[in-house]
Write a protein that holds these residues in place. Structure first.
Motif, PDB file in Angstrom:
ATOM      1  N   ILE A  91     -10.590   8.854  -5.973  1.00 31.12           N
ATOM      2  CA  ILE A  91      -9.404   9.035  -6.812  1.00 31.12           C
ATOM      3  C   ILE A  91      -9.172   7.730  -7.557  1.00 31.12           C
ATOM      4  CG2 ILE A  91      -6.926   9.485  -6.833  1.00 31.12           C
ATOM      5  CD1 ILE A  91      -7.344  11.300  -4.404  1.00 31.12           C
ATOM      6  N   GLY A  92      -9.302   7.788  -8.871  1.00 32.40           N
ATOM      7  CA  GLY A  92      -9.194   6.588  -9.697  1.00 32.40           C
ATOM      8  C   GLY A  92     -10.471   6.330 -10.450  1.00 32.40           C
TER       9      GLY A  92
ATOM     10  N   PHE B 150      -7.493   0.014  -7.937  1.00 33.57           N
ATOM     11  CA  PHE B 150      -7.006  -1.273  -7.459  1.00 33.57           C
ATOM     12  C   PHE B 150      -7.723  -1.665  -6.173  1.00 33.57           C
ATOM     13  CE2 PHE B 150      -3.682   0.453 -10.130  1.00 33.57           C
ATOM     14  CZ  PHE B 150      -3.458  -0.614 -10.989  1.00 33.57           C
ATOM     15  N   GLY B 151      -7.981  -2.968  -6.038  1.00 31.78           N
ATOM     16  CA  GLY B 151      -8.674  -3.474  -4.872  1.00 31.78           C
ATOM     17  C   GLY B 151      -7.832  -3.350  -3.615  1.00 31.78           C
ATOM     18  N   ASP B 152      -8.499  -3.488  -2.462  1.00 27.22           N
ATOM     19  CA  ASP B 152      -7.795  -3.430  -1.185  1.00 27.22           C
ATOM     20  C   ASP B 152      -8.155  -4.659  -0.352  1.00 27.22           C
ATOM     21  OD1 ASP B 152     -10.332  -2.955  -0.061  1.00 27.22           O
ATOM     22  OD2 ASP B 152     -10.064  -0.778  -0.167  1.00 27.22           O
TER      23      ASP B 152
ATOM     24  N   VAL C  51       2.316   7.138  -1.424  1.00 26.89           N
ATOM     25  CA  VAL C  51       1.390   6.044  -1.151  1.00 26.89           C
ATOM     26  C   VAL C  51      -0.001   6.476  -1.604  1.00 26.89           C
ATOM     27  CG1 VAL C  51       0.398   4.538   0.598  1.00 26.89           C
ATOM     28  CG2 VAL C  51       2.775   5.297   0.806  1.00 26.89           C
ATOM     29  N   ILE C  52      -0.567   5.750  -2.556  1.00 25.33           N
ATOM     30  CA  ILE C  52      -1.922   6.038  -2.999  1.00 25.33           C
ATOM     31  C   ILE C  52      -2.880   5.717  -1.859  1.00 25.33           C
ATOM     32  CG2 ILE C  52      -3.745   5.345  -4.620  1.00 25.33           C
ATOM     33  CD1 ILE C  52      -1.553   4.754  -6.657  1.00 25.33           C
ATOM     34  N   PRO C  53      -3.833   6.625  -1.549  1.00 19.18           N
ATOM     35  CA  PRO C  53      -4.788   6.340  -0.470  1.00 19.18           C
ATOM     36  C   PRO C  53      -5.448   4.979  -0.653  1.00 19.18           C
ATOM     37  CG  PRO C  53      -5.031   8.615  -1.207  1.00 19.18           C
ATOM     38  CD  PRO C  53      -4.047   7.964  -2.143  1.00 19.18           C
ATOM     39  N   GLY C  54      -5.469   4.204   0.416  1.00 19.13           N
ATOM     40  CA  GLY C  54      -5.987   2.839   0.374  1.00 19.13           C
ATOM     41  C   GLY C  54      -4.894   1.787   0.361  1.00 19.13           C
ATOM     42  N   ASN C  55      -3.649   2.221   0.017  1.00 17.23           N
ATOM     43  CA  ASN C  55      -2.532   1.269  -0.067  1.00 17.23           C
ATOM     44  C   ASN C  55      -1.609   1.337   1.149  1.00 17.23           C
ATOM     45  OD1 ASN C  55      -3.473   0.512  -2.557  1.00 17.23           O
ATOM     46  ND2 ASN C  55      -1.971   1.679  -3.715  1.00 17.23           N
ATOM     47  N   GLU C  56      -2.018   2.080   2.179  1.00 15.31           N
ATOM     48  CA  GLU C  56      -1.131   2.277   3.321  1.00 15.31           C
ATOM     49  C   GLU C  56      -0.716   0.958   3.978  1.00 15.31           C
ATOM     50  OE1 GLU C  56      -3.615   5.978   2.797  1.00 15.31           O
ATOM     51  OE2 GLU C  56      -4.026   3.825   2.868  1.00 15.31           O
ATOM     52  N   ARG C  57      -1.660   0.040   4.120  1.00 16.76           N
ATOM     53  CA  ARG C  57      -1.341  -1.213   4.810  1.00 16.76           C
ATOM     54  C   ARG C  57      -0.395  -2.074   3.989  1.00 16.76           C
ATOM     55  NH1 ARG C  57      -6.806  -3.894   6.930  1.00 16.76           N
ATOM     56  NH2 ARG C  57      -5.275  -5.386   7.773  1.00 16.76           N
ATOM     57  N   SER C  58      -0.640  -2.173   2.684  1.00 17.27           N
ATOM     58  CA  SER C  58       0.223  -3.019   1.855  1.00 17.27           C
ATOM     59  C   SER C  58       1.632  -2.438   1.769  1.00 17.27           C
ATOM     60  CB  SER C  58      -0.378  -3.195   0.464  1.00 17.27           C
ATOM     61  OG  SER C  58      -0.562  -1.947  -0.184  1.00 17.27           O
TER      62      SER C  58
ATOM     63  N   VAL D 192     -13.366  17.517 -10.285  1.00 20.84           N
ATOM     64  CA  VAL D 192     -13.432  16.060 -10.386  1.00 20.84           C
ATOM     65  C   VAL D 192     -12.112  15.503  -9.853  1.00 20.84           C
ATOM     66  CG1 VAL D 192     -15.061  15.979 -12.315  1.00 20.84           C
ATOM     67  CG2 VAL D 192     -12.599  16.117 -12.796  1.00 20.84           C
ATOM     68  N   HIS D 193     -11.894  14.217 -10.055  1.00 22.21           N
ATOM     69  CA  HIS D 193     -10.635  13.553  -9.696  1.00 22.21           C
ATOM     70  C   HIS D 193     -10.254  13.866  -8.249  1.00 22.21           C
ATOM     71  CE1 HIS D 193      -6.715  11.706 -10.047  1.00 22.21           C
ATOM     72  NE2 HIS D 193      -6.968  11.382 -11.291  1.00 22.21           N
ATOM     73  N   GLY D 194     -11.136  13.463  -7.338  1.00 20.43           N
ATOM     74  CA  GLY D 194     -10.870  13.640  -5.927  1.00 20.43           C
ATOM     75  C   GLY D 194     -12.010  13.070  -5.115  1.00 20.43           C
ATOM     76  N   GLU D 195     -11.749  12.856  -3.830  1.00 21.72           N
ATOM     77  CA  GLU D 195     -12.820  12.488  -2.920  1.00 21.72           C
ATOM     78  C   GLU D 195     -13.717  13.706  -2.714  1.00 21.72           C
ATOM     79  OE1 GLU D 195     -10.747  11.128   0.533  1.00 21.72           O
ATOM     80  OE2 GLU D 195      -9.711   9.522  -0.566  1.00 21.72           O
ATOM     81  N   VAL D 196     -14.867  13.495  -2.094  1.00 21.19           N
ATOM     82  CA  VAL D 196     -15.804  14.610  -1.930  1.00 21.19           C
ATOM     83  C   VAL D 196     -15.147  15.762  -1.177  1.00 21.19           C
ATOM     84  CG1 VAL D 196     -17.983  15.316  -0.870  1.00 21.19           C
ATOM     85  CG2 VAL D 196     -17.851  13.153  -2.105  1.00 21.19           C
ATOM     86  N   ARG D 197     -14.334  15.459  -0.175  1.00 18.15           N
ATOM     87  CA  ARG D 197     -13.676  16.533   0.584  1.00 18.15           C
ATOM     88  C   ARG D 197     -12.749  17.354  -0.312  1.00 18.15           C
ATOM     89  NH1 ARG D 197      -8.501  14.804   2.745  1.00 18.15           N
ATOM     90  NH2 ARG D 197      -8.010  12.722   1.932  1.00 18.15           N
ATOM     91  N   HIS D 198     -12.082  16.701  -1.269  1.00 14.18           N
ATOM     92  CA  HIS D 198     -11.249  17.434  -2.207  1.00 14.18           C
ATOM     93  C   HIS D 198     -12.109  18.327  -3.108  1.00 14.18           C
ATOM     94  CE1 HIS D 198      -8.750  13.814  -1.302  1.00 14.18           C
ATOM     95  NE2 HIS D 198      -7.749  14.663  -1.378  1.00 14.18           N
TER      96      HIS D 198
END
Length: 550
Positions: free
Chosen positions: A20-21, A42-44, A333-340, A389-395
């Motif tokens: 996604i992105g 965005f980076g993580d 929360v965008i996936p990957g941003n959970e910790r921040s 498109v616009h999704g992870e493989v599972r999507h």
């Protein structure tokens, strides 16, 4: 495959399919390539020093003479954020509706490219032709102004490329989804539908911005103390809803964050939000009574330099939140941003601030279609081929299954780098091309999997060890080896002593021929340093050795 032939219609995603992105989609036909979107992600925490990443355009860069245009579906960063970085490699004309063009020009100005990049504004519902492709913008609804799908007409049939969308019956700013147009192109016949997969696991519908506006008004009116609300700066209907909620509660809205100001300015330049409530600046807002202000802040994803993080960490020059105040996260929360985001919310709660998210109140709706909306559009458009498109493989896999349930005859799951022939004949995967990621590192771009960032990650996790050996012409030590450790625990100096001992032993064990070869000594020294550190700490540090021969 170098040039798409006149007898085939191709699709290739270099970004945004399998993730996604970072959206970058290519259509190939009759010797030409058409690009739809050119975005970032965005980076993580796994990417030290990296805030922004983007697709590596190497495939199309090699064929840029055949690239006839870059068409932007809308102004979100994951669809246009890489244009300023990558346009110098592509040098193709750019096409966008007015709001996306306005946002893009600000980015190009900042990059010093505004006079170089030819940006053509296409009116809403506009038609234009690029080489063998006839294109028509189709108005959709999303979480930003002027989201567009595209009808791409070719001699093989029409491709319906959705961009990002949902079906919002009350988007508050901008037009409704052009349902009549979607049904019309369905009646005309659609070869392939290339469609957003983000919320394919979500039942029902995404929901309306009008519902969020009503809920925010109720929530703000019942609060005491200062209130800070954070949302995506690009969701201008939400920004307006927050400002109106403040006014309705007798509070002054305070805009905090340059991204908010830029987005509102771009919208007003295009004729939107001309009656936006009057706001005050952070300096003035700091002096008002606590129950008379509402801060509209950037930083819903925990960005360290955004307003909400500065407030949470007591680093904002003007604004504060204290015990008894409220922070509302009107976002997901965008996936990957959970910790921040978790760190940010914990910092606020540690100050005694009540944190309200979409788990506690209905303060957010998604900009992407849930399952009922996907089904509805498949019923309207009735494509021969579904290409998620616009999704992870599972999507994408789940989306393909949903399309088959909607009686779509053919489905293709094509992650980044998968070259698909859409026509003639049944859709099929015909090749795979290399794909990669670039990271914005300072003012330049580096490969995300390249040596620079690999070394930086190794330094982050394992520290660094450097050794200097001073030897004579015969390779004998003339001074004890000098060892420097960074990011490695050695309070009592035992590890450094062990490394020095190991280096002395290594030199003594080398043959005279080996001692005459600086390269052999360097390699043996590196192996020694790594072996000793690993024996002591179980880590493999970034290792550097300097040989000084006198």
């Amino acid at each position: 495959m170098t040039v798409p032939s006149n007898d085939e219609l191709l699709f290739l995603a270099l970004g945004g399919a399998g993730e996604i992105g970072m959206n970058l989609n290519l259509y190939g036909h009759a010797g030409k390539w058409l690009m739809l979107d050119l975005g970032i992600a965005f980076g993580d925490d796994s990417m030290p020093g990296v805030e922004v990443i983007m697709p590596d355009p190497g495939f199309i860069e090699e064929r840029c003479k055949d690239l006839i245009g870059i068409v932007l579906t809308h102004a979100h960063e994951d669809h246009l954020g890489a244009v300023a970085d990558l346009w110098p490699r592509l040098k193709a004309p750019v096409y966008a509706t007015p709001f996306a063009a306005s946002v893009l020009r600000r980015k190009l100005t900042q990059a010093g490219l505004v006079d170089d990049v030819r940006v053509t504004e296409i009116p809403l519902r506009g038609k234009f032709s690029l080489g063998p492709f006839d294109l028509e913008m189709i108005t959709m609804t999303h979480s930003i102004l002027e989201p567009n799908a595209l009808a791409i007409r070719t001699k093989f049939g029409t491709i319906f490329h959705t961009g990002d969308w949902k079906i919002d019956p009350e988007p508050l700013i901008g037009d409704l989804t052009d349902e009549a147009m979607l049904k019309r192109i369905g009646d005309e016949g659609v070869l392939a539908m290339v469609c957003d997969s983000t919320n394919v696991f979500v039942e029902g519908e995404a929901g309306s911005e009008a519902m969020v506006r009503a809920n925010l008004k109720k929530l703000v009116k019942g609060r005491k103390g200062r209130i800070a609300v954070t949302c995506f700066a690009s969701n201008l209907a939400r920004v307006e809803s927050i400002a109106l909620a403040a006014v309705a509660a007798g509070r002054h809205p305070v805009l905090s964050g340059p991204a908010l100001l830029r987005m509102i300015e771009a919208a007003q330049e295009c004729g939107y939000m001309l009656d936006f409530p009057e706001c005050i600046g952070p300096q003035d807002g700091a002096y008002l009574p606590r129950d008379k202000v509402l801060f509209i802040c950037t930083g819903s994803q925990g960005e360290a330099r955004a307003s909400m993080a500065k407030i949470a960490n007591d680093e904002h020059r003007d604004l504060v939140l204290e015990e008894g105040d409220t922070a509302i996260f009107s976002s997901r929360v965008i996936p990957g941003n959970e910790r921040s985001v978790g760190r940010l919310q914990n910092a606020l709660m540690a100050r005694g601030v009540e944190v309200i998210t979409d788990r506690e109140a209905n303060v957010h709706v998604s900009g992407h279609p849930a399952r009922d909306e996907l089904v509805r559009v498949y019923q309207w458009v009735r494509p021969q081929i579904a290409l998620p498109v616009h999704g992870e493989v599972r999507h994408m896999v789940e989306h393909a299954a949903l399309a088959r349930a909607c009686q779509v005859p053919e489905t293709i799951v094509a992650p980044n780098g998968t070259l698909v022939r859409l026509a003639p004949g049944p859709a099929e995967i015909i090749d795979h091309v290399p794909v990669g990621r670039l990271a914005r590192d300072g003012d330049g771009l580096v490969a995300l999997d390249g040596g620079v960032l690999r070394e930086r990650r190794k330094l982050l996790w394992n520290g660094a060890a450097a050794a200097t050996l001073v030897i004579d012409g015969k390779g004998r030590a003339v001074a004890p080896p000098k060892v420097s450790l960074r990011g490695i625990e050695d309070e009592d100096g035992a590890l450094a002593e062990a490394i020095v001992a190991g280096l002395r032993e290594m030199l003594a064990d080398l043959s005279p021929a080996e001692r005459s070869d600086d390269g052999r000594i360097e390699e043996a020294s590196r192996q020694t340093v790594r072996r000793v550190v690993r024996a002591h700490l179980g880590k493999k540090p970034l290792t550097d050795v300097h040989i000084v021969r006198i």
